[in-house]
Write an enzyme that holds these catalytic residues in place. Structure first.
Site, mmCIF file in Angstrom:
data_model
loop_
_atom_site.group_PDB
_atom_site.id
_atom_site.type_symbol
_atom_site.label_atom_id
_atom_site.label_comp_id
_atom_site.label_asym_id
_atom_site.label_seq_id
_atom_site.Cartn_x
_atom_site.Cartn_y
_atom_site.Cartn_z
ATOM 1 N N GLY A 233 44.073 41.833 43.003
ATOM 2 C CA GLY A 233 44.426 41.125 41.770
ATOM 3 C C GLY A 233 44.921 42.075 40.704
ATOM 4 O O GLY A 233 45.514 43.125 40.991
ATOM 5 N N SER A 234 44.620 41.710 39.478
ATOM 6 C CA SER A 234 45.206 42.435 38.341
ATOM 7 C C SER A 234 44.740 43.878 38.221
ATOM 8 O O SER A 234 45.366 44.659 37.497
ATOM 9 C CB SER A 234 44.884 41.696 37.044
ATOM 10 O OG SER A 234 45.376 40.382 37.126
#
Lengths: 461, 486
Positions: free
Chosen positions: B219-220
């Site tokens: 993810g981020s």
């Protein structure tokens, strides 16, 4: 050459070597006591409390045996008693060691008791039997006694079946394995019979191809023994004893008659019997199967007649390697009956290849002393009896040690002087007493002539 | 008769000769086969005849695995006083296998390592059971306890792993759900196998070390890697450089666009790089990632150790950004989606590398090996694994990551009086609506003593899990515990 020189160098004579014998006896006891201590140190880091009891007990017994021997057979071979003491003592130590693991049936106290009784029988034999040639007069009596003992376990109520073999009888609280005594009686019978008949056996007969066939009536005893061995094999499921007796008889026949053809006939008869038995009886066929492929998982897992016990013995040997784990450091409990038929492999784990070679060497020396006695003996009966007794000892070691190391198919027998078991111990001590008696006779110098007769006197022993 | 007697003697000699030859064959040639045969229980006993070395932490002050002399065939019993908390680090010493440190340092623990040869010879001669060396780990027990209890209290599956960014010494490694290794080390093959098989069949997979043995979309948190390459690629870029931040990014060759998290806008469509990272906007990084291209992204990833299994004391799954595909895929992987698959340990190294001025230290668990006599046999020296970014780029990134914790998505990772740098991640994957929640970071930002990666597995935290809400508070507790334990 001066007369004086001849006087100080008289005819070479056998030395009694009693001092050397005592020293070797002390050495054997010391080795056994050291082994006891080693078991204790290996098990829990302490010298076991029983070391002195067992050690001194064994020592006292052997000194008693030595005194009897010195008094009643002073010219006897000096090596026999120390060698047997050593191997009996090592057997005691290993049984003591196995007893510590809690394996049912192993009892060092019992074994020491039987050893004591064995020494009593040894002494009694030496004291009672002043001249072993008296046995020659008992040839046929011994034959019947031997056969009777062999059949005894088959008699209802007396005979007992233990671990699948009907080779025991119950007397009072004890179980006795009569075959062990039968083996002695039969060797005496063989010796007496063959000495009497060897000429007719060897000379009369027809020649067929390259083999001299004896007359049928002379062949009778061979066939009877062969049949009897097979009967024992079948009825008592005791493969070991039948192989032992038959092989011994063939060899004694050969020694007596010098006929190679007899050995050939004997071997053929035996092979025929073995193949027949293999076809007819599952438990015999199973032994062959296991012998050929002991590592097979299917045989290993088989509940009856499998290779589990054999493989456990081999695992023990392998784990011992060259130097062994040391006494008290192995796992003899993993081998079923490790104190009995498989004691050699239990010894192999803790004493290693080195220890086993030493044990085999001791057995070989005992046999060698016996055979030497046979060659030195002065009359045919003594030669044959000493030769037969020595061979049966070697043959028994070969059958059981070869069996547990998978050199030959496994047939149950006790390992002489090592395995737990009273009958075998008593019988083998008597066997040694007979050898000692005969070696005394063989080594005893003939009555000395009066030395003044002259310098040309030559002694022929 | 003497002739035949002599021949009979020869036969006896032959018999004894055969016996001796056979015994030699068995005892010297076949011995090895018999010794190692699986049906030979002695090999099994031998496993328990060694006074196995202990496993400790904190310079020997905390015992993690010990050996107790119980006598008998299975003389030395292995015990793990705090088994569940350390299960995935220590592994176990089972009847037929071992795992974790028990496997990795097995030769030291059981005394068979060449360094212990002399000691073993002395034990053999003095008839003492062989004694192994003990292994001291870099784990900080107090922080491990905090991490374990915090993760357990949250009731979630996941992993927390922390290390000293300046050395690579792993301080915390927790994976949940866990198991009790004491049930597997019983000296009974059947019982141990039963206990193991039960764990192995468990759908929650308690045997899996989620920190190292499995990869997940980061993810981020992966935007840190993308940002690193943006900064490396053009030295003139600063945190204040303005970048395009559309609400939805058009992806080439597709009809769907790439939105920000929850479809939200990101500033006014044109924001500073710092703001983009603070808010964790998707579109700027996806766009910039596409502009950088596959090769540059892959190169930067490799500089953090991706694409190869990380060399480590325990087995590590390979983290990778995936094979080269169309540009749309590059956009997605630049924000940590698509085929981008990372282990928590790998993401920890990303944070640690930035914290350590761009230099990624090789992670390690074993502090030192102490012989049975107390002498140190081996001590791990910190070693550089890779140079991920230049010190200048690392400084810019650190600056931005501090902003993330101060004013961005990771405010719940703040520690009073300590400046914390970090980045959150909320990774959607497949059709599963529940995302993974991530946090990576380090503290104190200026001279970091601890870097941490918290990973919460999807589903266990609910559909509304985010890195900021779910993972960051745990990271804060762990970093604080490490700093306080100093």
């Amino acid at each position: 050459m001066t007369a004086a020189a001849v006087e100080v160098a008289p005819v070479p004579m056998t030395a009694k070597r009693r001092g050397a014998q005592l020293a070797m006896l002390a050495f054997a006891i010391a080795v056994v006591m050291g082994a006891y201590a080693s078991v204790g140190l290996g098990l829990d880091g302490k010298i076991p409390a029983g070391m002195l009891t067992y050690g001194l007990g064994l020592g006292a017994l052997m000194v008693a045996a030595y005194l009897v021997l010195a008094r009643f057979a002073p010219w006897a071979d000096p090596l026999l008693l120390p060698l047997v003491t050593l191997i009996n003592g090592i057997g005691l130590v290993i049984i003591y060691r196995i007893e510590q693991t809690g394996q049912a049936g192993a009892s060092a106290t019992n074994q020491l008791f039987w050893t004591a009784l064995g020494v009593v029988m040894f002494s009694a034999t030496l004291i009672v039997l002043k001249d072993h040639r008296a046995l020659q007069r008992l040839t046929y009596t011994m034959g019947f006694v031997g056969l009777g003992l062999l059949v005894l376990p088959l008699v209802p109520f007396i005979g007992k079946e233990i671990n699948g073999a009907r080779i025991w009888i119950g007397v009072g609280g004890f179980t006795i394995q009569p075959a062990e005594f039968a083996k002695l009686a039969l060797v005496v019978f063989f010796a007496g019979y063959l000495v009497a008949k060897r000429d007719v056996l060897a000379l009369a007969g027809r020649r067929l191809l390259f083999i001299d066939l004896p007359r049928a009536r002379d062949l009778g005893p061979v066939l009877i023994t062969w049949g009897f061995s097979l009967a024992v094999l079948i009825l008592q499921k005791d493969l070991g004893s039948s192989l032992l007796l038959f092989g011994t008889f063939i060899v004694m026949l050969y020694i007596a008659t010098q006929r190679t053809s007899w050995v050939l006939i004997g071997v053929l008869l035996f092979l025929g019997g073995a193949i027949l038995a293999g076809q007819l009886f599952d438990h015999v066929a199973a032994r062959f199967e296991v012998y050929l492929n002991p590592e097979s998982q299917a045989l290993y897992d088989r509940e009856f007649g499998g290779s589990y016990q054999l493989m456990q013995g081999l695992f023990a040997l392998g784990s011992g390697g060259i130097l062994g784990t040391g006494l008290g450091e192995g796992h003899p409990k993993l081998i079923p009956l490790s104190f009995s038929d498989f004691i050699f492999t239990a010894a192999g784990e803790e004493l290693g290849l080195t220890g086993l070679m030493a044990l085999l060497m001791v057995y070989a020396l005992i046999v060698e002393r016996g055979l030497r006695t046979a060659i030195a003996a002065r009359d045919p009966f003594s030669k044959l009896l000493a030769g037969g007794l020595s061979f049966i000892l070697a043959w028994q070691v070969f059958i059981i040690v070869g069996g547990v190391t998978n050199l030959i198919p496994l047939t149950g027998l006790v390992t002489p002087f090592m395995s737990a078991g009273g009958s075998a111990l008593l019988a083998n001590w008597i066997l040694i007493a007979l050898l000692v008696r005969m070696s005394d006779a063989a080594r005893r110098p003939p009555p000395q002539a009066i030395q003044d007769e002259g310098m040309t006197q030559v002694f022929q022993r | 008769m003497n002739g035949t007697l002599k021949r009979a003697s020869l036969a006896c000699l032959l018999m004894f000769g055969l016996l001796m030859l056979n015994v030699n064959y068995l005892g010297a040639v076949k011995a090895e086969d018999y010794r190692t045969d699986s049906r030979n229980q002695r090999a099994f006993f031998a496993r328990y005849s060694v006074d196995r070395g202990w496993i400790t932490a904190d310079d020997g002050k905390t015992t993690l695995a010990k050996t107790v002399d119980v006598g008998g065939d299975y003389r030395f019993e292995r015990q793990y006083p705090n088994g569940k908390m350390y299960a995935h680090i220590l592994g176990f010493f089972a009847p037929e296998s071992s795992r974790g440190i028990e496997l990795a340092a097995g030769k030291y623990l059981d005394g068979s390592h060449p360094d212990l040869l002399v000691r073993r010879a002395i034990d053999f001669i003095s008839n003492e059971p062989p004694k192994g060396a003990s292994v001291d780990l870099t784990i900080v027990p107090k922080a491990q306890e905090v991490a374990y209890n915090a993760l357990r209290a949250s009731g979630k599956r996941g992993a927390i792993v922390a290390m000293n960014p300046q050395t690579g010494a792993v301080q915390v490694m927790v994976s949940l759900p866990t198991y009790d290794p004491n049930t597997i080390v019983v000296p009974n093959k059947a019982t141990a196998a039963k206990a193991y098989n039960k764990l192995d069949a468990d759908e929650q997979d308690p045997l899996l070390n989620r920190a190292t043995e499995k990869t997940y979309p980061p993810g981020s948190t992966f935007k840190v890697v993308t940002t690193a390459e943006i900064l490396e690629n053009d030295p003139s870029v600063t945190p204040e450089t303005q970048v395009a931040a559309p609400q939805v990014l058009d992806l080439p060759q597709t009809t769907v666009g790439l939105p920000n998290y929850g479809g939200a806008a990101c500033g006014g469509g044109q924001v500073s790089l710092r703001y983009a990272l603070e808010r964790s906007c998707n579109t700027p990084f996806a766009k910039l990632g596409m502009e950088l291209g596959w090769d540059k992204m892959r190169e930067q990833a490799a500089k953090f150790g991706m694409g190869e299994p990380i060399p480590f004391t325990l087995p590590v799954a390979k983290s990778d950004i995936g094979p080269e595909e169309e540009l749309a895929a590059l956009a997605q992987l630049s924000i940590g989606q698509r085929n981008n698959q990372m282990t928590p340990l790998q993401m920890l190294l990303v944070a640690a590398g930035i914290g350590n001025g761009g230099e990624v230290m090789k992670p390690y668990l074993i502090n030192k090996i102490v012989g049975p006599d107390g002498g140190v046999l081996d001590e791990t020296k910190p070693d550089t694994m890779t140079e991920a970014v230049s010190p200048e780029v690392a400084a810019k990134l650190k600056d931005m990551m501090v902003s993330v914790v101060q004013a961005g998505t990771a405010t719940s990772a703040q520690i009073p009086g300590v400046s914390v740098a970090g980045k959150t991640g909320t990774a959607e994957h497949g059709d599963n609506p529940a995302p993974h929640a991530w946090f990576i970071g380090f503290a104190p930002a200026d001279n970091p003593e601890v870097a941490v990666c918290v990973f919460i597995e999807s589903g266990s935290a609910g559909t509304d899990a985010t890195g900021g809400h779910t993972a960051a508070p745990l990271a804060r507790d762990v970093m604080q515990a490490v700093l306080q334990a100093k």
